[in-house]
Design a protein around this motif. Structure first.
Motif, mmCIF file in Angstrom:
data_model
loop_
_atom_site.group_PDB
_atom_site.id
_atom_site.type_symbol
_atom_site.label_atom_id
_atom_site.label_comp_id
_atom_site.label_asym_id
_atom_site.label_seq_id
_atom_site.Cartn_x
_atom_site.Cartn_y
_atom_site.Cartn_z
ATOM 1 N N UNK A 181 0.815 -1.211 0.000
ATOM 2 C CA UNK A 181 0.000 0.000 0.000
ATOM 3 C C UNK A 181 0.851 1.264 0.000
ATOM 4 N N UNK A 182 2.154 1.100 0.246
ATOM 5 C CA UNK A 182 3.020 2.275 0.288
ATOM 6 C C UNK A 182 2.877 3.058 1.587
ATOM 7 N N UNK A 183 2.219 2.473 2.592
ATOM 8 C CA UNK A 183 2.069 3.153 3.883
ATOM 9 C C UNK A 183 3.257 2.822 4.782
ATOM 10 N N UNK A 184 3.593 3.724 5.700
ATOM 11 C CA UNK A 184 4.657 3.379 6.644
ATOM 12 C C UNK A 184 4.116 2.444 7.729
ATOM 13 N N UNK A 185 5.000 1.912 8.527
ATOM 14 C CA UNK A 185 4.604 1.054 9.652
ATOM 15 C C UNK A 185 5.623 1.288 10.756
ATOM 16 N N UNK A 186 5.132 1.406 11.984
ATOM 17 C CA UNK A 186 6.075 1.661 13.071
ATOM 18 C C UNK A 186 6.109 0.490 14.039
ATOM 19 N N UNK A 187 7.288 0.229 14.543
ATOM 20 C CA UNK A 187 7.435 -0.765 15.596
ATOM 21 C C UNK A 187 8.009 -0.052 16.802
ATOM 22 N N UNK A 188 7.341 -0.281 17.925
ATOM 23 C CA UNK A 188 7.705 0.455 19.119
ATOM 24 C C UNK A 188 8.081 -0.566 20.194
ATOM 25 N N UNK A 189 9.156 -0.314 20.889
ATOM 26 C CA UNK A 189 9.494 -1.204 22.010
ATOM 27 C C UNK A 189 9.487 -0.390 23.295
ATOM 28 N N UNK A 190 8.738 -0.906 24.260
ATOM 29 C CA UNK A 190 8.691 -0.255 25.557
ATOM 30 C C UNK A 190 9.437 -1.144 26.550
ATOM 31 N N UNK A 191 10.432 -0.552 27.217
ATOM 32 C CA UNK A 191 11.217 -1.348 28.164
ATOM 33 C C UNK A 191 11.144 -0.704 29.539
ATOM 34 N N UNK A 192 10.869 -1.524 30.549
ATOM 35 C CA UNK A 192 10.803 -0.988 31.911
ATOM 36 C C UNK A 192 12.208 -0.681 32.409
#
Ligand code: C2E
Ligand code: MG
Ligand code: MG
Length: 699
Positions: free
Chosen positions: A296-307
């Motif tokens: 689709x040509x859309x971006x995608x984000x991956x987020x990592x949350x670390x305590x």
């Protein structure tokens, strides 16, 4: 005089009894009769140990089905023949299932004789030790059918596959009695899981229509609405007109097996503590998300949350309490994201969040929201515990279009955020990459070696298998390190790839290779030369200038140069690679795909690439002698593929005579390998060319 026979005839009319007698006499017996027309009379007559009972199917006062029941209730093994003018298939199945020994047609004397003889023999055998009587055989058969851990059934080949018979196991399996199950024609269909119903009915109807086997796995609801998994296999039975009338089959309950599979799947893909997807599942979903994003040509984000300080928390509060915090956090994250299927627990204190259609700014907002969930303290034994976290983000396609890479980069970002202290969020950038000090030192040395012209090229000849001639040489980079000896290119090229060093390195190789080939030419050994270029070079249009410059400086014709690019490098971004390769071929330079078979080319992409040569990776060529012959088959089909695309096919890594001989038969055009010649210093190459059995072509 025929053989005497004690017969009980069940029937209202004397004519029918006489008809049976006449048939038996004609069949060669001397029957003595008693005629019965009520259940009590039949029970009494059965007690007198007759040879057989004959029942007219449609006697109003005592139909054959009832007669069978009476005989069963006496417990005596008296055979019962049903008599009728005609039968339908259903009637025969029903009667035999009810216990009838045979269903005979009036006047069918040969069949009558055969049936009676069989019964007399069975009777004679009765009492002989070790031989089962007919009733015992029947009992065993019934026990087998009714005690095996499977359901047997007969279904009509009608619209609802309505059941004509189900074995008693049904009750243990579903909670329904067979009578309840049979009482409504569409019972089975109604209990089929709606998600499977249409498919299963279609399979059933197709099997009936084609008279083929019915085999299906489906879900079905039991009496309490629980889902069961059934494996159902049936065979159609034809009626007198040849069309399918019944399906006879059996059902195995796979529910436990499916549950075990499901729990294995859960263990593989889900975190036990929080019930969230784990790293493996996140990577799967990320892979799918990335494919969709690319489409689709859309971006995608991956987020990592670390305590932050999670290990400390575990040590001071105890691991059980730390687990409770993690579980609470998982629930809070699910709440902010609206759905928990985009959140995964990656490891102890790290959560991953997948954000489709999100660019860096959307991801930044989400990062703030996820950090907000930590503002409310966690309660551990009623004590409020404050915990902070850090967030790292990587955005596709900018920071990587592959799942593993994007995850690694989000991880690099979260480590950078951690260094900034509690509550920070960081978007990935190259500067965050940690550097291995020893690698950094090596890179410095490589740069110096390049500047001081300390690198070398070795050359490996390439030969034409049919003409037995040398058709070129491949330049392979060598780094003689003062302390570490000769460092192979596989150790330092990947390092150079990560830095700006790759371009000057390739430029050096191009100039050196062309310069040395010119000197071969002066020695009367004119040879085309192949130079390897890396992925980095391939995505950099400056390579076109560098190649043009080297050709010009060294006075070399473009068609004497071949550039080798690995399949991996091309496929990492086939569109951009195609543009650069197109530029090269337009200038007359040959292009070759190296290590072919180790990447994942699609045929469609290959067809579009302006490539003249395909080099089959040495792992296949080297494995050709192995058992099973898969590698030889791969070599053959790769050669076919290359030829279909109009390419020349080279086999790399030929290490013995056997492989060399086999290659021509497998369709390869040319070959390289230690058996033909190892990569050699320029002087050695010239000497080898003078002595080798492989001829030089005049050029
Ligand atoms: P490649 O281009 O596929 O080169 C073939 C490699 O296989 C060479 O290893 C060669 O020495 C080795 N080889 C040749 N015949 C045989 C054989 O019969 N058996 C076995 N086991 N090996 C054989 P080398 O020289 O260590 O190069 C490794 C890779 O490094 C090359 O693979 C190429 O991808 C890369 N490379 C080498 N020189 C350069 C260069 O100047 N620039 C770039 N970008 N990459 C280079
Ligand atoms: Mg190569
Ligand atoms: Mg190769």
């Amino acid at each position: 005089m025929g053989r005497p026979l004690k017969v009980v005839v069940v029937g209202d009319s004397r004519n029918r009894a006489l008809r049976v007698a006449a048939d038996l006499e004609q069949a060669g017996y001397a029957p003595s009769f008693s005629a019965v027309s009520s259940e009590a009379e039949l029970a009494a007559a059965a007690g007198a140990d007759p040879d057989l009972v004959v029942a007219w199917r449609s006697t109003p006062s005592l139909p054959a089905e009832t007669a069978l029941k009476v005989l069963r209730s006496t417990g005596r093994p008296v055979p019962l023949f049903v008599y009728a003018e005609t039968y339908t298939e259903e009637e025969i199945v029903g009667l035999v299932r009810g216990g009838a020994t045979d269903c005979l047609r009036k006047g069918d004397l040969p069949r009558l004789r055969a049936a009676v003889e069989r019964e007399l023999e069975t009777r004679a055998a009765r009492g002989r030790p070790g031989v089962l009587d007919a009733a015992a055989v029947e009992d065993r058969y019934r026990a087998l059918i009714e005690e095996i851990p499977a359901l047997t059934y007969v279904a009509w080949a009608d619209e609802n596959a309505s059941r004509a018979y189900v074995s008693p196991q049904l009750q243990a399996m579903t909670g329904y009695t067979p009578a309840q199950w049979l009482s409504e024609p569409d019972m089975w269909v109604r209990r089929l899981h709606p998600g499977d119903r249409e498919r299963v009915l279609r399979q059933f109807r197709e099997a009936c229509a084609s008279k083929g086997r019915f085999a299906s796995e489906y879900r079905i609801l039991d009496h309490e609405g629980r889902v069961l998994w059934w494996r159902d296999e049936g065979r159609p039975l034809a009626g007198p007109d040849g069309s399918t009338r019944f399906m006879r089959g059996f059902v195995l309950d796979l529910t436990e097996q499916k549950l075990a599979e499901e729990s294995l799947r859960r263990m593989r893909f889900y975190d036990q503590l929080t019930g969230l997807p784990n790293r493996v599942l996140l990577l799967n979903r990320l892979g799918r998300g990335l494919a969709e994003a690319a489409r689709t040509g859309q971006p995608l984000a991956l987020l990592i949350l670390a305590l932050d300080r999670f290990r400390e928390i575990g040590n001071t509060l105890g691991h059980h309490n730390a687990d409770l915090i993690v579980r609470d956090l998982a629930a809070r994250l699910g709440d902010v994201l609206g759905t928990s299927d985009r959140v995964a627990r990656l490891r102890g204190d790290e959560f991953g969040v997948l954000l489709p259609d999100a660019d860096a700014s959307v991801a930044g907002q989400m990062a703030a929201q996820t950090l907000n969930v930590l503002e409310k303290p966690f309660l551990v034994q009623e004590l409020p515990i404050e915990i902070s976290a850090s967030v790292g983000m990587a955005i596709a396609p900018e920071h990587g279009a592959e799942a593993e890479l994007l995850l690694r980069r989000a991880d690099v970002a979260v480590q950078a955020a951690r260094k900034l202290g509690g509550g920070a969020s960081v978007v990935y950038s190259k500067e965050h990459e940690p550097h291995d000090p020893s690698q950094l030192a090596l890179l410095g040395e490589l740069r110096r070696a390049l500047e001081r012209n300390e690198l070398l090229l070795h050359y490996q000849p390439k030969v034409d298998l049919k003409k037995r001639t040398v058709i070129g040489a491949e330049a392979l980079l060598r780094w003689p390190h003062p302390r570490r000896g000769l460092i192979p290119p596989t150790e330092f090229i990947p390092l150079a790839e990560q830095t700006g060093l790759m371009r000057p390195l390739t430029r050096w190789v191009l100039h050196r290779a062309m310069g040395e080939t010119r000197s071969f030419q002066r020695d009367g050994r004119a040879l085309p030369v192949a130079v390897n270029v890396s992925a980095r070079n391939l995505y950099d249009t400056e390579i076109l200038d560098d190649v043009a410059d080297a050709l010009l400086t060294n006075g070399m014709a473009a068609d004497r140069l071949q550039l080798e690019v690995t399949e991996h490098a091309v496929m990492a971004d086939a569109g951009r690679a195609a543009a650069v390769l197109g530029g090269l071929t337009r200038r007359g330079v040959g292009v070759s795909i190296d290590d072919f078979g180790t990447g994942n080319s699609s045929l469609r992409l290959l067809r579009r690439l302006p490539v003249g040569e395909l080099k089959i990776d040495q792992s296949f060529v080297g494995g050709m002698m192995g058992e099973g012959g898969e590698d030889a088959a791969i070599v053959r089909s790769t050669a076919d593929l290359g030829h279909n695309l109009g390419m020349t096919v080279v086999a790399e890594g030929v290490e013995d005579q056997w492989t060399l001989d086999a290659l021509t038969g497998l369709g390869c055009d040319s070959a390289q390998g230690f058996y033909i010649a190892r990569p050699m210093a320029p002087g050695d190459l010239v000497r080898w060319l003078g002595q080798s059995p492989w001829r030089m072509v005049e050029s």
